[in-house]
Design a protein around this motif. Structure first.
Motif, PDB file in Angstrom:
ATOM      1  N   ALA A   3      -1.248  10.666   3.729  1.00  0.00           N
ATOM      2  CA  ALA A   3      -0.484  11.221   4.717  1.00  0.00           C
ATOM      3  C   ALA A   3       0.383  12.492   4.491  1.00  0.00           C
ATOM      4  O   ALA A   3       0.185  13.386   5.185  1.00  0.00           O
ATOM      5  CB  ALA A   3       0.510  10.176   5.701  1.00  0.00           C
ATOM      6  N   GLN A   4       1.141  12.265   3.324  1.00  0.00           N
ATOM      7  CA  GLN A   4       2.004  13.506   2.853  1.00  0.00           C
ATOM      8  C   GLN A   4       1.018  14.572   2.503  1.00  0.00           C
ATOM      9  O   GLN A   4       1.536  15.721   2.878  1.00  0.00           O
ATOM     10  CB  GLN A   4       2.692  13.190   1.644  1.00  0.00           C
ATOM     11  CG  GLN A   4       3.653  12.021   1.935  1.00  0.00           C
ATOM     12  CD  GLN A   4       5.082  12.580   2.528  1.00  0.00           C
ATOM     13  OE1 GLN A   4       5.238  13.794   2.415  1.00  0.00           O
ATOM     14  NE2 GLN A   4       5.961  11.905   3.035  1.00  0.00           N
ATOM     15  N   VAL A  33      -2.315  11.948  10.246  1.00  0.00           N
ATOM     16  CA  VAL A  33      -3.042  10.807  10.423  1.00  0.00           C
ATOM     17  C   VAL A  33      -2.975  10.066  11.700  1.00  0.00           C
ATOM     18  O   VAL A  33      -1.859   9.934  12.007  1.00  0.00           O
ATOM     19  CB  VAL A  33      -2.756   9.930   9.454  1.00  0.00           C
ATOM     20  CG1 VAL A  33      -3.549   8.776   9.464  1.00  0.00           C
ATOM     21  CG2 VAL A  33      -3.115  10.586   7.996  1.00  0.00           C
ATOM     22  N   ASN A  34      -3.963   9.859  12.562  1.00  0.00           N
ATOM     23  CA  ASN A  34      -3.435   9.179  13.819  1.00  0.00           C
ATOM     24  C   ASN A  34      -3.877   7.854  13.943  1.00  0.00           C
ATOM     25  O   ASN A  34      -3.429   6.968  15.003  1.00  0.00           O
ATOM     26  CB  ASN A  34      -3.973   9.953  15.189  1.00  0.00           C
ATOM     27  CG  ASN A  34      -5.550   9.635  15.328  1.00  0.00           C
ATOM     28  OD1 ASN A  34      -6.188   9.670  14.354  1.00  0.00           O
ATOM     29  ND2 ASN A  34      -5.821   9.891  16.556  1.00  0.00           N
ATOM     30  N   ARG A  35      -4.602   7.319  12.838  1.00  0.00           N
ATOM     31  CA  ARG A  35      -4.813   5.778  12.707  1.00  0.00           C
ATOM     32  C   ARG A  35      -5.304   5.312  11.689  1.00  0.00           C
ATOM     33  O   ARG A  35      -5.841   6.198  10.756  1.00  0.00           O
ATOM     34  CB  ARG A  35      -6.121   5.684  13.888  1.00  0.00           C
ATOM     35  CG  ARG A  35      -6.757   4.099  14.042  1.00  0.00           C
ATOM     36  CD  ARG A  35      -7.285   4.247  15.239  1.00  0.00           C
ATOM     37  NE  ARG A  35      -7.868   2.775  15.526  1.00  0.00           N
ATOM     38  CZ  ARG A  35      -9.022   2.216  15.095  1.00  0.00           C
ATOM     39  NH1 ARG A  35      -9.908   2.807  14.083  1.00  0.00           N
ATOM     40  NH2 ARG A  35      -9.430   0.771  15.089  1.00  0.00           N
ATOM     41  N   LYS A  36      -4.828   4.246  11.138  1.00  0.00           N
ATOM     42  CA  LYS A  36      -5.443   3.584   9.733  1.00  0.00           C
ATOM     43  C   LYS A  36      -5.548   2.271   9.825  1.00  0.00           C
ATOM     44  O   LYS A  36      -5.110   1.473  10.730  1.00  0.00           O
ATOM     45  CB  LYS A  36      -4.248   4.061   8.591  1.00  0.00           C
ATOM     46  CG  LYS A  36      -3.117   3.215   8.714  1.00  0.00           C
ATOM     47  CD  LYS A  36      -2.299   3.815   7.382  1.00  0.00           C
ATOM     48  CE  LYS A  36      -1.105   2.745   7.215  1.00  0.00           C
ATOM     49  NZ  LYS A  36       0.155   3.767   6.701  1.00  0.00           N
ATOM     50  N   VAL A  37      -6.722   1.897   9.119  1.00  0.00           N
ATOM     51  CA  VAL A  37      -7.109   0.384   9.387  1.00  0.00           C
ATOM     52  C   VAL A  37      -7.266  -0.014   7.978  1.00  0.00           C
ATOM     53  O   VAL A  37      -7.825   0.769   6.957  1.00  0.00           O
ATOM     54  CB  VAL A  37      -8.588   0.427  10.131  1.00  0.00           C
ATOM     55  CG1 VAL A  37      -9.018  -0.982   9.972  1.00  0.00           C
ATOM     56  CG2 VAL A  37      -8.618   0.871  11.545  1.00  0.00           C
ATOM     57  N   ALA A  49       0.374   6.485   2.354  1.00  0.00           N
ATOM     58  CA  ALA A  49       1.693   7.249   2.631  1.00  0.00           C
ATOM     59  C   ALA A  49       1.297   8.519   1.887  1.00  0.00           C
ATOM     60  O   ALA A  49       1.515   9.717   2.388  1.00  0.00           O
ATOM     61  CB  ALA A  49       2.852   6.666   2.143  1.00  0.00           C
ATOM     62  N   LYS A 108      -0.535  16.390   5.460  1.00  0.00           N
ATOM     63  CA  LYS A 108       0.752  16.837   6.478  1.00  0.00           C
ATOM     64  C   LYS A 108       1.019  18.236   5.810  1.00  0.00           C
ATOM     65  O   LYS A 108       1.286  18.892   6.625  1.00  0.00           O
ATOM     66  CB  LYS A 108       2.001  15.996   6.466  1.00  0.00           C
ATOM     67  CG  LYS A 108       3.011  16.405   7.324  1.00  0.00           C
ATOM     68  CD  LYS A 108       3.831  15.444   7.814  1.00  0.00           C
ATOM     69  CE  LYS A 108       4.919  15.202   6.309  1.00  0.00           C
ATOM     70  NZ  LYS A 108       5.811  14.209   6.713  1.00  0.00           N
ATOM     71  N   ASP A 158       0.937  -1.215  -0.118  1.00  0.00           N
ATOM     72  CA  ASP A 158      -0.096  -0.013   0.092  1.00  0.00           C
ATOM     73  C   ASP A 158       0.857   1.403   0.046  1.00  0.00           C
ATOM     74  O   ASP A 158       1.516   1.511   0.919  1.00  0.00           O
ATOM     75  CB  ASP A 158      -0.906  -0.131   1.460  1.00  0.00           C
ATOM     76  CG  ASP A 158      -1.360   1.296   1.660  1.00  0.00           C
ATOM     77  OD1 ASP A 158      -1.777   2.206   0.809  1.00  0.00           O
ATOM     78  OD2 ASP A 158      -1.262   1.650   2.876  1.00  0.00           O
ATOM     79  N   SER A 159       0.781   2.074  -1.123  1.00  0.00           N
ATOM     80  CA  SER A 159       1.459   3.395  -0.908  1.00  0.00           C
ATOM     81  C   SER A 159       0.454   4.524  -0.828  1.00  0.00           C
ATOM     82  O   SER A 159       0.990   5.588  -0.607  1.00  0.00           O
ATOM     83  CB  SER A 159       2.501   3.376  -2.271  1.00  0.00           C
ATOM     84  OG  SER A 159       1.722   3.240  -3.341  1.00  0.00           O
ATOM     85  N   ARG A 217      13.268  13.108   2.784  1.00  0.00           N
ATOM     86  CA  ARG A 217      12.618  12.107   2.398  1.00  0.00           C
ATOM     87  C   ARG A 217      13.527  11.398   1.416  1.00  0.00           C
ATOM     88  O   ARG A 217      13.746  12.229   0.099  1.00  0.00           O
ATOM     89  CB  ARG A 217      11.359  12.513   1.806  1.00  0.00           C
ATOM     90  CG  ARG A 217      10.525  11.289   1.533  1.00  0.00           C
ATOM     91  CD  ARG A 217       9.034  11.969   1.527  1.00  0.00           C
ATOM     92  NE  ARG A 217       8.623  11.675   0.030  1.00  0.00           N
ATOM     93  CZ  ARG A 217       7.702  12.487  -0.500  1.00  0.00           C
ATOM     94  NH1 ARG A 217       7.196  13.291   0.063  1.00  0.00           N
ATOM     95  NH2 ARG A 217       7.490  12.125  -1.874  1.00  0.00           N
TER      96      ARG A 217
END
Lengths: 432, 432
Positions: B29-30, B39-43, B26, B33, B22-23, B216
């Motif tokens: 999230a970028q 992001v504080n949680r991912k499922v 990310a 940001k 999974d990209s 990065r």
């Protein structure tokens, strides 16, 4: 434990910021799949004690196997041991086996066993150690409320060895012998996901429920997956796989074994078998088709040269495309791609070729030849075929799609295919 | 909404089996940001209706923003719309805007709007459409229990455009105005993360804490990020950005505005400014350098032709490399890359060129020239420079790295750079 519920919990701030892409969970899923287990849920959270305790508590209650990854390091933001201890109501204590590992680890490296390192030996009371021969952090496991919980390091190669040598054998030993998970994956190209669904609905409407069908749309290849979990399903597999393969016809490239092979690799294998050489004459793809061929190890046996003739002048200089033909028909024309194909065959002594010329955009389009127009010529000197398509994508997608279609046209040419792929059905340029 | 709780829900069987990494999360999230949200949680769950409903219900209750990714396709295993409808207690209904999009999408492609496609217009009642200009699946959003829920497609480039053009601006518009997040991103190549950290520690040791430094690591480009969240930080920005740029010297390619530009685009801009033409002579990269140049819109102004001379014979036929030189020194040699460079300049009439010949592996290595050996020749007819490197990577990584270095060598040549990049410092072949 057949049908075991497996969940993964990943922890680490770097996983939440998007600075790194998580590949550990895919690795875990792969090795679990090899012993017939599938992951049904995974959760990723930052290094936050309260969040971790909540997740561990919930996951331990809803799974048979929980693998926690990350948070075993020496720094203050490594919280896994503490969170697990809180979740299962055990205290933290120095574990003699973990301490021995750390002492040995530091001695071997001439390093001092300092306080941050020592923290890695403070683990939930009663846990089992999972040895780590590649790193300072030991793994550990506990059984809590009928759930086996394994805590593993975030460093990929440490995790990999730990899974392979210890965790997977342990889990596997506890599985019943009759557990089945049989997966068949088919690689297809030239048929869309919705057309494929339609074929199945219409031609294979009595598809058995024992064989679960899944799709994965890739660019450009589509993957069709048959998953079987019962003996009845296994007994039906061969029949229905063949029915599906027949329905797919030439759209089916191959059954996937292990990692899917790129389209170019299938073509190169075909050419090697027939001892044929291929060359490329590229305008709008600018070398992409040649580079896809040469990505394949062993391509030198069938590919000697490629011609990237981007300007009109160089089509004439490198491939003897008559100046006159370009003036009369334009560079994006049937006459020019035929001349490019012939020129490339002559100059390289190859047996078959693919030539492409098109308008990649975003500029350079006209009413007659809008952005996305592309002419293909392919085949051997005695049998050159042509097609014009309109592929209305952005520049990069256009180039990738043209390259994939170019390779697929050669694959079908070699197969003497007479099935018409969807990119021709749906994208043929109306007036060309 | 400062301090908003953001959660991600990813769905797809292929994410659970480990078949793909999974990209998307990310990427999400970028971009979050960049507007100051974390992001504080991912499922992540499989395509299972009950599981999806459970997760959506829980996540909507515990976050301010929930982004759901995947499951918007036409097939039966695409369940997002149905799961969302059940979770929020709305019925599914055909959405006119989604239908219009699908109709237009199919018309454009001359395709029939079939039943599987039509399914993509059946959405939870009352949802807002999030347009998708790159794919058939529209996105959609609802507000439920004080949570903004966005449903997005799993195809990465569709997701990316949708985030950038619609979702991020919408979320951003709801954020308080006094929130500052000023991000400066610098694109660098030819210096590693640890060397860069060393430069900063030594030359810029008084770096102000108001400017957060991040790195990065990409392949091949490295991104350096300066994040400022206070007015004091903003006041210091210009001074310290310049100090850092000076310390980076020729390793700094450009400040990134929007989407990072590929290396080839910077080179093409340089060449356009000086009205110079470039050509390529490729053996081990097989057309990859030419394809990277022609990925750039407008490359036709500076690139007319590329030569993919994969076999020895074709180096002679296409580029007049003397047979003798190949026999005497081997195809992977300084003499051969110089002859390839000169041949390419002569045949194409270009001003500068890059020629590469190497052992991409996994086979074909020898004691003298192991897998990973590569010779570069670059420059103009009057000034051809050469370098041998040893790049011990797998075949694909080797080809990508050689192509990137080839482009960077040309960039530095155009800049008249005299800084030595780390790929030469660290990877120069000892005896060559």
């Amino acid at each position: 434990m057949s049908g075991s519920k497996v969940q993964l919990l990943l922890t680490g701030n770097e996983l939440m910021t998007g600075d790194i892409v998580d590949s550990n969970s895919a690795m875990m899923a792969q090795v679990l799949k090899d012993i017939g287990l599938s992951v049904n849920r995974k959760v990723t959270v930052a290094d936050d004690l309260a969040l971790l305790v909540d997740e561990i508590t919930y996951m331990a209650n809803t799974s048979d196997i929980l693998i926690i990854n990350g948070g075993l390091g020496p720094t203050v933001d490594d919280l896994t041991a503490r969170a697990l201890a809180l979740s299962i109501g055990e205290e933290l204590t120095q574990h003699p086996e973990a301490l021995a590992h750390l002492t040995h680890w530091c001695q071997q490296r001439g390093a001092e066993l300092n306080a941050p390192n020592l923290k890695q030996a403070i683990l939930p009371k009663g846990c089992q150690i999972v040895a780590n021969r590649n790193g300072s952090a030991v793994g550990f496991s506990v059984r809590y409320k009928d759930c086996d919980i394994y805590c593993t390091p975030g460093v990929p190669h440490e995790l990999k060895v730990m899974l392979k040598e210890q965790i997977i054998p342990t889990i596997s030993a506890g599985l019943p012998l009759n557990l089945i998970t049989d997966i068949t994956r088919l690689q297809v190209f030239g048929i869309g996901e919705s057309s494929l669904q339609k074929i199945i609905n219409e031609q294979l409407s009595d598809w058995p429920e024992e064989i679960e069908l899944g799709f994965r749309a890739g660019m450009p290849l589509l993957e069709v997956k048959l998953t079987i979990k019962t003996q009845q399903g296994l007994a039906l597999k061969s029949l229905w796989k063949n029915k599906l393969a027949n329905a797919l016809g030439d759209h089916l490239i191959a059954e996937i074994q292990g990692k899917p092979k790129p389209l170019a690799e299938h073509l190169i294998n075909q050419l090697q078998q027939h001892n044929l050489k291929v060359t490329t004459a590229e305008s709008c793809t600018g070398g992409l088709i040649a580079s896809k061929l040469t990505e394949v190890s062993g391509s030198s046996a069938v590919f000697e040269a490629g011609f990237v003739t981007y300007s009109n002048q160089m089509k004439t200089t490198m491939l003897d495309v008559p100046q006159n033909t370009i003036n009369q028909h334009g560079a994006v024309s049937e006459a020019v791609v035929i001349a490019m194909a012939k020129g490339a065959l002559t100059k390289s002594n190859a047996d078959i070729t693919i030539a492409v010329s098109g308008v990649a955009g975003p500029n350079g389009g006209s009413d007659d030849k809008p952005v996305g127009t592309v002419w293909f010529a392919w085949g051997s000197m005695a049998n050159i075929q042509t097609q014009c398509l309109l592929l209305p994508y952005n520049r990069l997608q256009f180039q990738q799609f043209v390259a994939a279609i170019g390779l697929d046209l050669l694959r079908r040419y070699q197969n003497k295919s007479n099935t018409i792929p969807n990119y021709i059905v749906e994208r043929a340029f109306p007036d060309k």
